[in-house]
Design a protein around this motif. Sequence first.
Motif: not given
Length: 353
Positions: A84-85, A90-96, A296-300, A305-310
Amino acid sequence: MDEDRELAVRDWLPRTAALLVGTLALATAFIAAYVGALHQPTPRDVPVGVVVGDQRAEQVMAALRARTDKIKPIRYDSPQAADDGLTAREVYAVLTSGPDNGLRLTTASAAAPAAAQLVTEVLTQSARQAGLPLQVTDEVPVEASDPRGLVPFYLAVGYILGGYLASTALGLRTGTAPVSLARAGLRIAALAVYAIVLGAAGAAVVGPILDIWHHDVPTVATVGALAVFAAAMVASALQGWLGLPGTGIVILLLVVLGNPGSGGIYAPEFLPDWLRGMHRWNLPGLTTDLIKSAVYFDRRSTGWSLTGLVVWALLGILGLITATMFHTHRRSRRAARTAGPRPTGPGEPATDG
C-alpha cells in the motif's frame, strides 16, 4: 514644451528603471535557482519500504544504511502495508525476502524513473555483496512513450503557465484589481471557464493527439482544470493587491522556485535541502504529483496534492475578493474627499459627504 518633455522624462525614468531592476532580479534568481538546484543532483534518503520481521531484507537494508545515506528504510508492519505504501507513493520501492533464499525488489518507476533506477542499482550491489540473488519487478512502470517520466511535469508547467498568463492578460486589459465585487465575480467565472477548456486541451494533447496516455483522459482534464484555476486565482490575488509587482512575485513563486522545486525534473530526494519539501506546497509540485497519482497510482495517493490545490484556489479567490473590496473602499473615500462638502439648502445642516 521643454518643461513638459522634462516632466515626462522624469516620470518615465524611475518607472523604467524599476521595471528593469525587477526583471534583472527575476532573471538572476531564475539562473541561480535552476543551476543551483539541478546542476549536480545528489540523492539522499530515497525512501524504500521494508517489512518489520523480514530479517533477510532488514539486514541488507541496515548494512546499506551504515555505508551510505542514499537509501532510507521505511518500516511497515506487514507486506500488505508495504505494498500500500508503494502504490500510495510513500516509497519508491519495497525490499522483501524472495524465493531461493534471495530478495525481491518491487519498484514503482512511474513515481520517478531516476529514483527507481538508483534504488535498483544500489540494492543490486548490496545484495551481491551479501551473496543473495535479487529479483526486480516494476509494479507501476512508466509509460514506454515517456521513458524519463517527464510528461506529468511538462503538462503541469503548461497548466500553471496558462493559469497565470490568463490572469495577467485580464489584469492588463481590465485592471489588476476589479472595480467592484460583481466584476470580481465575472473575472472568477471567466477564469473558471478558461481553466476547464485548458484542462481539457492539455489532456487531449497528451492523450488522443500525441498518444502518450491511453487512459484517464477525463481525470487528467479535471486535474488540469483545477491546477489552471488555482494558478489563475493565486496570480489574480497577488496582482489585485500589489499590481505589477504582484506579477513578479507570481513568476518568482510559480516559475523561478516552483519548477525546479516541483520534483518533476528530479525527484525531491535528489534536490538540495532548501528545495526538497517545496513540491508539497508549491503549485507546480502539487500539480505534478496529482497528475502522476491520477494516471499511475492508487487514488489514496491523491489526498494531499488534491487538498493543496483546492486550498490554493480558495485562498486565491479570497485574496482577489478582499483586494477588490479594499481598492473599492479606497476609491470611494478618495472620491468623497475630492467632491468636498455638499452644498446645503436653507435650514439644511452642512455635511462632509
